[in-house]
Design an enzyme around this catalytic site. Structure first.
Site, PDB file in Angstrom:
ATOM      1  N   ASP A 480       5.228  30.413  20.422  1.00 14.20           N
ATOM      2  CA  ASP A 480       5.729  29.918  21.707  1.00 14.20           C
ATOM      3  C   ASP A 480       7.145  30.449  21.970  1.00 14.20           C
ATOM      4  OD1 ASP A 480       5.836  28.423  24.020  1.00 14.20           O
ATOM      5  OD2 ASP A 480       5.589  26.479  23.051  1.00 14.20           O
ATOM      6  N   ASP A 550       0.679  25.910  31.218  1.00 20.57           N
ATOM      7  CA  ASP A 550       0.706  24.516  30.775  1.00 20.57           C
ATOM      8  C   ASP A 550      -0.082  23.629  31.722  1.00 20.57           C
ATOM      9  OD1 ASP A 550       2.044  24.819  28.453  1.00 20.57           O
ATOM     10  OD2 ASP A 550       4.025  24.320  29.236  1.00 20.57           O
TER      11      ASP A 550
END
Ligand code: DGJ
Length: 750
Positions: A480, A550
């Site tokens: 990430d 997301d």
């Protein structure tokens, strides 16, 4: 696939499938762009450079050299010598003067395609390079002592043309590269549209089409990542072009940092496309004898609209960019605990999720953010990659062992490029963060970015990740990256090299991921950046899949996945089923629709399965079966966009067809219910018109087996009927309802 030099005409011709790309050497050895389009193979095409029209080349009309430079269709435009359109290259000499002019010196035609050291790049599949050819054009600026090699590669099974440039300082003094883009492409287009992908966090890569107008229209990033907001892609297309018709010229950048992509319409209605590293904040010191290589740009031409362009990109990336052993393999169905628990978890909670997931057929547990240091909120401990034994007593080996004992694989989250001000790492090494001395560094999500231009930082980051991976059998890493760059300064690089930091950072990142996949060749790596802020072809070279967004809401995902699949194969798009009301938009959608939409990607779950209703858990079992049945088709097939909810505001429909046309899967989502309408006619695409297809409606119901509609003679249709007549789909009652239909050629038993 062919590259040839027509000596008499001074032309280089590249043939890739139905596409032809022609470069001309004009008088005085200017390298010009002649043609990119459908194959014409006419040796007289050099006239398209228009050097015979006024104002001629300088050898015939020196008094108008400037007018020549400002209209000549350059293959690699340079700054400061009369071409006032935007340029690829701008160089400052050691004496401080700016200006550059390139003249052709010679060429090489190579079998295969050279690697770009340190950079992601497309490659030949054949070890000896039999499936690729590369043209190298050597140019020089005698005054600067600068050699520029322009590279063009083609592959036997693709219509794309891949470009990059290599600069070598052959002089005795340093040169300062203030701007080094990869490619420009000049074309005639007095009227047309520009297509880009734009968005924000949680709504990445929405398609944006707007009319081309006089002047410069640009998308870009100088955030240090390719970004949520813009995407390193640009296409110009005829006004009449659509999914299946019309001309499209596209460029896509194989790079993960700052970029610019521009279309500039000139005073004469010609359009110049430009793509490369964003010049803002960039300056590279090219010492004598040193080389600078640009990341590559993929150029695609389609005369059959966006659909064909999409197929060219998908096949190129599957066949010549993604290296992972998972490319053609089934990915494990995973369950990720982020939306289930956020930071609030421990071994027992994770095992509870794993046990229930395993019962329903899920194959891998992924432990997301919060397992290390004292990280219970997003303010802490990035950089301190030590397991938090308060949450995970017995450490990682103990947890992984228990998950594996259930018969599941284990995956883990990292954010290796970052450091929290509260971490032990930052206390020990504040100079390892990117920052400007004397200024309070800007925080974003309470964190700083590590200076990956610094070899010792790269070493520390690598060892932090590798040590954990060596400590237990871990099958998957989610890598990430949750902030963009600000106050871009490196105490390590010193005064002269600050302009190199953005690019050196990206090279450091590539080095890290290269080392990782070399040491752990079986690792399934998924890149991620606050959702999809670094979803680009550069990252695909290292990981076969990237977390798309997301936003996991099925309806939001329609547009995100439509834009993403414009360029990227479905097998690369991280997509999961999450809980409702959705955590980002609060929308409630049927579990079934969430499953169908996620099945257009890598597929998995992002929820607390222990909290689901029994009925929903049954649906998971059904979805798992469907995934096993259909994922080879989704992963390997050709993707067709049938209808776009973004355009029609009512429904969405896409299709995946096997390469041999023996089967197809159609997904239809009726976004909003409409009263009092007849059925909807959907014209399918890409089928064999002569084949007879058996049609199965996939019915997924809780507490029942996945039902396949009864096959009767009425449910067998010719491909021609389905493509030209159409398939009648009944209106569905209720918002966000969906349907999946499977077609198989009756001649083939499955
Ligand atoms: C951003 C990612 O996109 C999410 O999936 C999650 O991993 C969080 N970061 C964790 O901080």
């Amino acid at each position: 696939m062919r590259i040839e030099y027509l000596e008499k005409e001074g032309l280089f011709r590249l043939i890739a499938g139905e596409t032809e790309y022609v470069i001309g050497i004009a008088d005085e050895k200017y390298v010009g762009h002649v043609y990119f389009g459908k194959q014409i193979e006419d040796n007289r095409c050099g006239c398209l450079m228009r050097t015979e029209e006024a104002p001629f080349v300088p050898s015939k009309n020196l008094r108008e050299k400037c007018s020549f430079a400002d209209t000549f269709p350059a293959e690699y435009s340079t700054w400061g010598m009369g071409d006032y359109r935007d340029s690829c290259l701008n160089v400052r000499s050691a004496a401080g003067f700016r200006g550059c002019e390139l003249h052709y010196q010679g060429y090489r035609i190579l079998a295969g395609k050279p690697e770009l050291p340190g950079l992601p790049a497309t490659f030949c599949q054949d070890k000896e390079g039999k499936d690729g050819r590369t043209l190298e054009l050597e140019c020089r600026d005698e005054v600067l002592g600068l050699k520029v090699i322009l590279r063009y590669s083609v592959f036997a099974d693709s219509e794309a043309v891949i470009r990059s440039a290599e600069l070598v300082n052959e002089g005795e003094e340093p040169l300062y590269l203030e701007r080094v883009l990869t490619a420009c492409m000049d074309m005639d287009m007095e009227e047309g549209d520009m297509l880009t992908l734009a968005g924000s966090w949680a709504r990445e890569r929405h398609m944006v089409r707007r009319p081309l107008a006089f002047g410069k229209q640009m998308v870009s990033s100088f955030r240090g990542e390719s970004g949520h907001q813009d995407h390193p892609f640009l296409a110009v297309m005829g006004r009449d072009a659509g999914q299946d018709r019309g001309e499209v010229y596209a460029m896509h950048f194989v790079y993960s940092g700052n970029f610019m992509a521009e279309a500039e319409m000139s005073q004469f209605g010609s359009v110049r496309l430009l793509m490369g590293i964003h010049p803002e904040g960039f300056e590279w010191v090219l010492e004598p004898g040193k080389t600078f290589i640009t990341p590559e740009v993929v150029c695609v031409y389609s005369h059959e609209g966006l659909g064909k362009m999409t197929h060219i990109f998908h096949d190129l990336y599957r066949n010549h960019l993604i290296r992972s052993p998972y490319l053609h393999a089934k990915r494990p169905i995973l369950i990720n605990n982020w939306e289930a628990t956020y930071f609030d978890f421990n071994t027992e909670k994770l095992l509870e999720i794993a046990r229930e997931a395993k019962k329903r057929g899920v194959e891998m547990l992924v432990m997301d953010d919060g397992w290390f240091g004292d990280r219970n909120v997003d303010e802490g401990h990035l950089g301190d990659w030590e397991v938090n034994e308060k949450k995970l007593p017995g450490g990682l080996p103990h947890l992984v062992e228990q998950v594996r004992a259930l018969g599941m694989e284990f995956g883990i989250w990292f954010e290796p490029e970052m450091v929290s001000p509260k971490s032990k790492l930052y206390q020990a090494h504040p100079e390892w963060a990117i920052r400007i001395p004397e200024r309070e560094p800007v925080q974003s999500r309470a964190q700083y970015v590590l200076d990956l231009s610094r070899p010792e930082v790269v070493e520390y980051v690598y060892e932090s990740v590798a040590r954990i991976l060596r400590s237990a059998p871990i099958s998957y890493v989610k890598w990430d990256m949750n902030r963009q760059m600000t106050d871009v300064g490196s105490v390590w690089l010193g005064q002269k090299h600050q302009g190199e930091l953005f690019h050196r950072y990206v090279l450091g990142l590539y080095e890290l991921q290269e080392r990782l996949i070399k040491e752990f060749p079986k690792l399934l790596l998924e890149n991620c950046a606050s959702g999809g802020a670094r979803f680009d072809p550069g990252m695909l070279y290292y990981s076969p899949q990237i977390w798309c967004s997301d936003d996991t809401d099925a309806i939001e995902r329609l547009e995100i996945q439509e834009g993403t699949s414009l360029l990227y194969p479905l097998s690369t798009m991280g997509a999961h089923v999450s809980a409702c009301p959705n955590h980002i938009v609060g929308r409630v959608t049927p579990f079934k629709t969430r499953g169908y939409v996620a099945m257009a990607g890598t597929f998995g779950y992002e929820l607390d399965i222990t909290k689901l209703l029994e009925e929903e858990k049954h649906l998971i079992e059904e979805q798992v079966k469907m995934y096993h049945r259909f994922q080879p088709l989704v992963r390997e097939g050709d993707y067709y966009r049938v209808a776009s909810w973004r355009e029609n505001h009512r429904y969405d429909c896409w299709q995946v067809v096997a390469k041999d046309k023996s089967e197809a899967l159609i997904t239809y989502v009726q976004v909003l219910a409409e009263p009092n309408w007849h059925s909807r006619k959907i014209r399918l695409k890409g089928l064999d018109p002569e084949a007879e297809y058996r049609l199965e409606e996939i019915e997924m119901e809780a507490n029942h087996q996945t039902k396949v509609g009864k096959t009767t003679a009425d449910q067998i249709y010719k491909g021609a009927f389905l493509m030209y007549g159409g398939l009648l789909l009944p209106r569905l009652t209720g918002d966000f309802m969906s349907k999946m239909i499977y077609l198989s050629d009756v001649r083939i038993c499955r």
